[in-house]
Design a protein around this motif. Structure first.
Motif, PDB file in Angstrom:
ATOM      1  N   LEU A  47       0.857  -1.174   0.000  1.00 37.65           N
ATOM      2  CA  LEU A  47       0.000   0.000   0.000  1.00 37.65           C
ATOM      3  C   LEU A  47       0.901   1.234   0.000  1.00 37.65           C
ATOM      4  N   ALA A  50       0.333   4.894   2.574  1.00 34.69           N
ATOM      5  CA  ALA A  50      -0.407   4.660   3.817  1.00 34.69           C
ATOM      6  C   ALA A  50       0.193   5.509   4.938  1.00 34.69           C
ATOM      7  N   THR A  51      -0.661   5.979   5.838  1.00 36.43           N
ATOM      8  CA  THR A  51      -0.227   6.847   6.931  1.00 36.43           C
ATOM      9  C   THR A  51       0.119   6.014   8.165  1.00 36.43           C
ATOM     10  N   SER A  83      -3.297   3.755   8.768  1.00 33.65           N
ATOM     11  CA  SER A  83      -4.575   4.017   8.096  1.00 33.65           C
ATOM     12  C   SER A  83      -4.361   4.230   6.604  1.00 33.65           C
ATOM     13  N   TYR A  84      -5.417   3.982   5.848  1.00 32.41           N
ATOM     14  CA  TYR A  84      -5.415   4.180   4.400  1.00 32.41           C
ATOM     15  C   TYR A  84      -6.866   4.297   3.950  1.00 32.41           C
ATOM     16  N   TYR A  87      -9.684   1.468   3.597  1.00 31.21           N
ATOM     17  CA  TYR A  87      -9.247   0.308   4.372  1.00 31.21           C
ATOM     18  C   TYR A  87      -9.516   0.559   5.857  1.00 31.21           C
ATOM     19  N   SER A  89      -8.589   0.984   9.528  1.00 30.82           N
ATOM     20  CA  SER A  89      -7.390   1.377  10.260  1.00 30.82           C
ATOM     21  C   SER A  89      -7.012   0.302  11.268  1.00 30.82           C
ATOM     22  N   GLY A 118      -6.044   7.062  -2.467  1.00 27.13           N
ATOM     23  CA  GLY A 118      -5.723   7.892  -1.319  1.00 27.13           C
ATOM     24  C   GLY A 118      -6.649   9.075  -1.266  1.00 27.13           C
TER      25      GLY A 118
END
Length: 753
Positions: A47, A50-51, A83-84, A87, A89, A118
């Motif tokens: 991914l 992603a964060t 998270s994303y 999705y 988290s 995103g």
């Protein structure tokens, strides 16, 4: 991928975010590493973007192109939130920082196939410079055939035609033209010099993976030319997960375009990429029946061949770009050999390389080198008046970064060199100059974890023509709370203008051209303040961004079109700094709301107060609103997507307020700037919309329209019936759309992995 690999963070305009913790061990940060991915058909896929955040803080990072991340530990928490968009988290407790984390996110619903996307239009939460991140999802809201068409849903950047003949598009940013924005491609200054007029058209939208739009004074690492902001455009990399991407486009005006992106892994360390573009318009359009083509006929062929080498301690990218474009505007073909024509042919060849030495044991440390060479050749004609221009540029930037004691004190330092050789001729007027500019720079970043980031930078450059230049810049980010951040910035900018190349539209006229004096560099100071707030609005996610920026010019190139039949270029101030005033105030408020799942709404208002003194060399001076700058602009964007982006619907409505235009009434010639009347254009609305449909096979088709309100300026050309007469002017009074409604269709193809 954004600032995770050290070699990228070395070359980036923003501040590295890999180390924002106060924990140290033997003078070194404790770094955790891991990957974020998903599982599709028993295969693990990365991914990208992603964060990864420490719980209860704003300290974090994003994953790179293969889903990897690294992050300094945090003394206040050991809980990590991943998270994303689209999705679920996940939150996990990090008990062993030496162990690589393998994190798998699950989609909101489990299907055989998932489309990864995103969040669009994000403000970078970590960067102390106010920076908006435009990703591929945002770009796909419109056709985005090239960079100039990538800002239709953006409130900060506005784009319009510069005249009624050449087809050149110009951007406005903080109330100033695109030449005051430092536009980089992968952190290499690119849209500058002779490429200022058409350079935005030279970067196909399908090549772009992301755009960072930074407001105000930029980082000193990338040079001294940034005055109102910096844009950095990232292109598809040779090791991109998507090995193939195809795009086709056609519109109702007859424009046809094709794009192909291809990447291939050669072995464990080497990869190769090819980006190709071809577009053409061969149909004549004259919607207002003035005898002139509303859009020039053109053909463009554009390609990049690039390579990447990656090992544990060394990374390199290098490649070659080549472009050919010809334009043919002016009167319709039926006028035969006696027609007024505008022609422009551009041939551009560019080489680039980026290399970096990595230090795996100390990831905050690195050494990088950027090299770039450009040969730009351009020939044009404005009726019977010929133009030729050549630019040869060499650019080098060596950057070292490390820390002082711990990661709360980081720095970058380096040396740079810029060589520009310009040769221009317009009719009998010749200009030439060679600029040789060595420079040194340093930038210090202090971080108080979770609360404060302060960046102090300065560079010293010695210009062979204009002497020593000192460029200080400062940026501050203060987290008032977990969701509210305040940013402030200040800095100096310096650039040498190219009067002909940056004002092509005014040359499509019978105006006599006067260079009143030896033109000197433009110098400005920019100050900015912004506030961002993430909050809940009626139980839904929302964000509010308020910002104010002011640019004050110590000297500026004044382009004076107040006199009918004449075009003057002169300095705002004399060599002693005495003279007129020029400033730009910009205020913007932007609200982003998600009123429902997969439904996004953006509302923005922007106000410009831009003024400059006119008539100084003639013994008169009057502070006037700058030409062709709308005081007010309102933007409303709405987008909705069905689950997994099967269908997407997007629409953008803009209102552009009145702007000052030249007072060019029949037979009127003003005798004084003081008693000169002022004229304003009317305001107008513009509506763009698009719908797209994605299929599991990797195909996506889209249908859209631009200027669906159908508004257009009826008579943009003065004296169109006598283009070789003294009244002819196709560039001075273009304030609105030249063409009416346009419908387009296209496809995108990305094979499923």
């Amino acid at each position: 991928m954004r600032f995770l690999f050290i070699w990228i963070s070395l070359l980036a305009t923003s501040i590295p975010v890999l180390a924002q913790s106060d924990s140290t061990l033997a003078g070194k940060s404790i770094i955790i590493r891991g990957t974020v991915g998903e599982t599709v058909n028993s295969k693990r896929l990365p991914l990208v973007g992603a964060t990864v955040l420490w719980s209860g803080t704003s300290t974090g990072t994003v994953t790179d192109s293969v889903g990897r991340f690294q992050l300094a530990t945090n003394s206040s928490t050991n809980r990590l939130i991943i998270s994303y968009i689209g999705y679920r988290s996940d939150t996990l407790t990090v008990s062993n920082s030496a162990e690589d984390l393998v994190i798998t996110l699950r989609a909101e619903r489990t299907l055989q196939e998932v489309t990864v996307s995103g969040a669009p239009g994000q403000i970078d939460r970590i960067n102390p410079i106010q920076t908006e991140f435009i990703n591929q999802r945002t770009l796909a809201k419109a056709a985005c055939c090239n960079l100039s068409e990538s800002f239709e849903t953006n409130a900060s950047v506005s784009v319009s035609y510069s005249d009624a003949v050449t087809g050149a598009k110009q951007i406005q940013f903080l109330g100033l033209g695109g030449q005051y924005v430092q536009t980089n491609v992968e952190n290499i200054p690119t849209v500058r010099g002779l490429a200022t007029t058409f350079g935005l058209n030279y970067i196909p939208g399908t090549w772009i993976t992301s755009i960072d739009v930074g407001k105000g004074a930029g980082s000193v690492v990338n040079g001294y030319e940034s005055m109102s902001g910096q844009m950095n455009v990232e292109l598809q990399k040779p090791d991109d997960v998507n090995k193939l991407f195809l795009n086709g486009y056609v519109n109702s005006f007859g424009r046809i375009e094709g794009n192909a992106n291809w990447s291939k892994t050669l072995n464990k360390k080497w990869s190769m990429g090819v980006l190709g573009h071809a577009s053409t318009l061969r149909r004549e359009i004259d919607q207002n029946d003035d005898g002139f083509r509303d859009l020039p006929l053109y053909t463009q062929v554009n390609a990049i061949n690039r390579y990447k080498y990656s090992s544990e301690r060394f990374m390199a990218q290098f490649g070659v770009k080549a472009l050919y474009e010809d334009r043919d505007g002016g009167q319709l073909s039926r006028f035969g050999t006696s027609r007024y024509s505008f022609g422009n042919t551009t041939k551009r060849l560019e080489f680039f390389s980026k290399t970096a030495k990595l230090y795996p044991d100390t990831p905050y440390k690195g050494l990088g080198l950027i090299l770039n060479g450009v040969h730009h050749e351009q020939t044009a004609n404005f009726g019977y008046r010929p133009y030729s221009g050549q630019q040869r540029t060499f650019y080098a930037n060596l950057i070292y970064q490390s820390i002082l004691g711990n990661t709360n004190h980081a720095y970058k330092a380096g040396i740079s060199y810029l060589l520009d050789d310009y040769r221009e001729q317009l009719g009998f007027i010749q200009t030439k100059r060679t600029e040789s500019v060595p420079g040194v720079f340093a930038e210090y970043t202090y971080t108080y974890p979770e609360k404060l980031t302060l960046v102090l930078g300065g560079r010293f450059d010695y210009h062979n023509l204009f002497g020593a230049q000192w460029t200080p810049r400062a940026h501050l980010k203060y987290n008032i709370s977990q969701n509210v951040a305040l940013r402030a910035s200040a800095g100096r900018g310096f650039r040498v203008p190219n009067p002909f190349a940056e004002n092509f539209g005014y040359l499509v006229s019978s105006r006599a051209v006067f260079l009143n004096e030896a033109l000197r560099p433009e110098v400005s100071w920019n100050y900015g303040l912004s506030l961002t707030n993430d909050f809940q609005l009626i139980g839904k996610k929302a964000s509010l961004v308020l910002d104010y920026h002011r640019t004050d010019f110590q000297n500026q190139l004044i382009v004076d079109i107040e006199h009918p039949g004449e075009l003057y270029f002169y300095n705002l101030t004399n060599e002693r700094g005495v003279g007129g005033r020029s400033f730009a105030n910009s205020f913007q408020a932007e609200l982003n709301v998600q009123p429902a799942k997969r439904f996004e709404v953006k509302a923005a208002y922007r106000l410009f107060d831009v003024q400059q003194s006119m008539g100084g060399p003639f013994g008169e001076e009057r502070l006037l609103p700058k030409m062709m700058v709308s005081r007010d602009r309102v933007l409303l964007n709405a987008g909705y997507a069905l689950p997994f982006d099967k269908w997407k619907f997007d629409a953008t409505l803009q209102w552009n307020g009145p702007r000052r235009i030249p007072y060019l009434r029949e037979g009127y010639v003003h005798s004084s700037y003081q008693n000169m009347p002022i004229d304003f254009s009317p305001g107008f609305y513009n509506l763009n919309a698009q719908v797209s449909r994605a299929f599991r096979s990797g195909w996506e088709v889209y249908l859209g329209g631009e200027n669906l309100t159908g508004f257009r300026q009826l008579n943009p050309i003065i004296g169109a019936d006598d283009p070789f007469g003294p009244r002819f002017d196709a560039g001075s009074r273009v304030w609105g759309p030249i063409t009416g409604q346009m419908v387009y269709a296209g496809f995108r193809f990305k094979p499923q992995i």
